[in-house]
Design a protein around this motif. Structure first.
Motif, PDB file in Angstrom:
ATOM      1  N   ALA A 131     -14.009  10.142 -10.133  1.00 21.66           N
ATOM      2  CA  ALA A 131     -12.776   9.351 -10.270  1.00 21.66           C
ATOM      3  C   ALA A 131     -13.108   7.872 -10.474  1.00 21.66           C
ATOM      4  N   ALA A 132     -14.076   7.352  -9.726  1.00 23.41           N
ATOM      5  CA  ALA A 132     -14.478   5.951  -9.866  1.00 23.41           C
ATOM      6  C   ALA A 132     -14.994   5.664 -11.272  1.00 23.41           C
ATOM      7  N   ASN A 133     -15.699   6.625 -11.876  1.00 27.39           N
ATOM      8  CA  ASN A 133     -16.212   6.439 -13.244  1.00 27.39           C
ATOM      9  C   ASN A 133     -15.119   6.588 -14.292  1.00 27.39           C
ATOM     10  N   LEU A 134     -14.158   7.477 -14.068  1.00 20.94           N
ATOM     11  CA  LEU A 134     -13.085   7.687 -15.042  1.00 20.94           C
ATOM     12  C   LEU A 134     -12.042   6.571 -15.041  1.00 20.94           C
TER      13      LEU A 134
ATOM     14  N   ASP B 191     -19.949  17.383   0.270  1.00 19.58           N
ATOM     15  CA  ASP B 191     -20.517  17.138  -1.058  1.00 19.58           C
ATOM     16  C   ASP B 191     -19.467  17.137  -2.162  1.00 19.58           C
ATOM     17  N   ASP B 192     -18.502  18.079  -2.100  1.00 21.09           N
ATOM     18  CA  ASP B 192     -17.491  18.133  -3.154  1.00 21.09           C
ATOM     19  C   ASP B 192     -16.609  16.895  -3.138  1.00 21.09           C
ATOM     20  N   ALA B 193     -16.360  16.329  -1.967  1.00 19.13           N
ATOM     21  CA  ALA B 193     -15.559  15.107  -1.869  1.00 19.13           C
ATOM     22  C   ALA B 193     -16.309  13.922  -2.467  1.00 19.13           C
ATOM     23  N   ILE B 194     -17.609  13.861  -2.247  1.00 17.66           N
ATOM     24  CA  ILE B 194     -18.430  12.788  -2.815  1.00 17.66           C
ATOM     25  C   ILE B 194     -18.383  12.851  -4.340  1.00 17.66           C
ATOM     26  N   ILE B 195     -18.543  14.044  -4.869  1.00 19.07           N
ATOM     27  CA  ILE B 195     -18.560  14.213  -6.324  1.00 19.07           C
ATOM     28  C   ILE B 195     -17.219  13.824  -6.932  1.00 19.07           C
ATOM     29  N   LYS B 196     -16.127  14.333  -6.374  1.00 20.51           N
ATOM     30  CA  LYS B 196     -14.804  13.996  -6.904  1.00 20.51           C
ATOM     31  C   LYS B 196     -14.549  12.495  -6.849  1.00 20.51           C
TER      32      LYS B 196
ATOM     33  N   TYR C 128       0.845  -1.179   0.000  1.00 23.20           N
ATOM     34  CA  TYR C 128       0.000   0.000   0.000  1.00 23.20           C
ATOM     35  C   TYR C 128       0.884   1.233   0.000  1.00 23.20           C
ATOM     36  N   GLN C 129       0.338   2.344  -0.484  1.00 27.30           N
ATOM     37  CA  GLN C 129       1.050   3.619  -0.492  1.00 27.30           C
ATOM     38  C   GLN C 129       0.104   4.711  -0.032  1.00 27.30           C
ATOM     39  N   TYR C 130       0.650   5.669   0.694  1.00 24.35           N
ATOM     40  CA  TYR C 130      -0.140   6.797   1.173  1.00 24.35           C
ATOM     41  C   TYR C 130       0.012   7.978   0.222  1.00 24.35           C
ATOM     42  N   GLU C 131      -1.089   8.501  -0.267  1.00 23.30           N
ATOM     43  CA  GLU C 131      -1.144   9.633  -1.199  1.00 23.30           C
ATOM     44  C   GLU C 131      -0.045   9.571  -2.268  1.00 23.30           C
ATOM     45  N   PRO C 132      -0.041   8.519  -3.078  1.00 22.54           N
ATOM     46  CA  PRO C 132       1.048   8.359  -4.046  1.00 22.54           C
ATOM     47  C   PRO C 132       0.938   9.249  -5.285  1.00 22.54           C
ATOM     48  N   PHE C 133      -0.267   9.724  -5.620  1.00 21.63           N
ATOM     49  CA  PHE C 133      -0.448  10.491  -6.848  1.00 21.63           C
ATOM     50  C   PHE C 133      -1.763  11.259  -6.797  1.00 21.63           C
ATOM     51  N   GLY C 134      -1.959  12.083  -7.817  1.00 26.16           N
ATOM     52  CA  GLY C 134      -3.226  12.787  -7.987  1.00 26.16           C
ATOM     53  C   GLY C 134      -3.844  12.371  -9.305  1.00 26.16           C
ATOM     54  N   LEU C 135      -5.152  12.303  -9.345  1.00 27.38           N
ATOM     55  CA  LEU C 135      -5.865  11.952 -10.572  1.00 27.38           C
ATOM     56  C   LEU C 135      -6.516  13.202 -11.139  1.00 27.38           C
ATOM     57  N   ARG C 136      -6.266  13.466 -12.398  1.00 25.88           N
ATOM     58  CA  ARG C 136      -6.863  14.629 -13.052  1.00 25.88           C
ATOM     59  C   ARG C 136      -8.284  14.274 -13.474  1.00 25.88           C
ATOM     60  N   LEU C 137      -9.245  15.018 -12.937  1.00 31.12           N
ATOM     61  CA  LEU C 137     -10.644  14.729 -13.226  1.00 31.12           C
ATOM     62  C   LEU C 137     -11.200  15.587 -14.349  1.00 31.12           C
ATOM     63  N   ALA C 138     -10.661  16.799 -14.482  1.00 30.06           N
ATOM     64  CA  ALA C 138     -11.113  17.720 -15.524  1.00 30.06           C
ATOM     65  C   ALA C 138     -10.033  18.778 -15.728  1.00 30.06           C
TER      66      ALA C 138
ATOM     67  N   HIS D 216      -8.303  22.527 -15.774  1.00 28.73           N
ATOM     68  CA  HIS D 216      -8.225  23.667 -14.865  1.00 28.73           C
ATOM     69  C   HIS D 216      -8.270  23.287 -13.393  1.00 28.73           C
ATOM     70  N   ARG D 217      -7.292  22.575 -12.974  1.00 27.10           N
ATOM     71  CA  ARG D 217      -7.030  22.289 -11.560  1.00 27.10           C
ATOM     72  C   ARG D 217      -8.137  21.523 -10.838  1.00 27.10           C
ATOM     73  N   CYS D 218      -8.705  20.545 -11.459  1.00 30.54           N
ATOM     74  CA  CYS D 218      -9.673  19.683 -10.799  1.00 30.54           C
ATOM     75  C   CYS D 218      -9.050  18.306 -10.652  1.00 30.54           C
ATOM     76  N   HIS D 219      -8.518  18.044  -9.468  1.00 33.98           N
ATOM     77  CA  HIS D 219      -7.809  16.802  -9.194  1.00 33.98           C
ATOM     78  C   HIS D 219      -8.381  16.115  -7.958  1.00 33.98           C
ATOM     79  N   TYR D 220      -8.140  14.817  -7.887  1.00 36.33           N
ATOM     80  CA  TYR D 220      -8.492  14.032  -6.705  1.00 36.33           C
ATOM     81  C   TYR D 220      -7.216  13.330  -6.253  1.00 36.33           C
ATOM     82  N   HIS D 221      -6.898  13.441  -4.985  1.00 35.33           N
ATOM     83  CA  HIS D 221      -5.706  12.809  -4.403  1.00 35.33           C
ATOM     84  C   HIS D 221      -6.167  11.730  -3.428  1.00 35.33           C
ATOM     85  N   PRO D 222      -6.097  10.453  -3.831  1.00 30.42           N
ATOM     86  CA  PRO D 222      -6.567   9.383  -2.947  1.00 30.42           C
ATOM     87  C   PRO D 222      -5.675   9.236  -1.716  1.00 30.42           C
ATOM     88  N   ASP D 223      -6.286   8.816  -0.610  1.00 30.38           N
ATOM     89  CA  ASP D 223      -5.528   8.608   0.622  1.00 30.38           C
ATOM     90  C   ASP D 223      -4.572   7.425   0.492  1.00 30.38           C
TER      91      ASP D 223
END
Length: 132
Positions: free
Chosen positions: A106-109, A97-102, A50-60, A62-69
């Motif tokens: 990410a799960a769909n992408l 709400d914003d965390a749920i959406i991101k 396992y890794q802690y916060e290894p990367f960010g996922l670009r969702l869209a 202009h700076r819309c990213h999700y960083h998994p724990d």
């Protein structure tokens, strides 16, 4: 060193629309407890790594990213785990709400990974998850 109004803007965080300063990649208490749980699963060969916060996922754009724990590696799959606190009042994990959406975007992408919300149920004294 900043003085006056400029210094106050950086220390007040979201109040003035600025991101609060702080160290990156530092676990909170809940994440630290979950890392201990994952370490145990690694030692008992239930997970590979396992890794802690290894990367960010670009969702869209202009700076819309999700960083998994956590990014968890099994022998046959990969999983993204997001650690949340548990609410005894609602019986569900607490999140904005914003965390749920991101998380759902990410799960769909990235359908080739499993996405799970992980929380410690203090009533049952066990780690539980919601899978997306």
């Amino acid at each position: 060193m900043l003085k006056g109004r400029t210094a106050q803007r950086f220390t007040r965080g979201k109040r003035r629309g600025m991101r609060p300063t702080g160290k990156k990649n530092v676990m909170n208490k809940q994440e630290s407890n979950y890392a201990t749980h994952l370490r145990h699963l690694t030692e008992t060969k239930q997970i590979v790594d396992y890794q802690y916060e290894p990367f960010g996922l670009r969702l869209a754009q202009h700076r819309c990213h999700y960083h998994p724990d956590f990014f968890v590696t099994f022998e046959d799959r990969f999983e993204v785990h997001e650690v949340k606190a548990y609410s005894k009042k609602t019986g569900k994990p607490r999140w904005e709400d914003d965390a749920i959406i991101k998380f759902k975007v990410a799960a769909n992408l990235f359908p080739y990974w499993r996405f799970k919300i992980v929380y410690f149920n203090s009533v049952e004294q066990d780690w539980q998850y919601l899978e997306f």
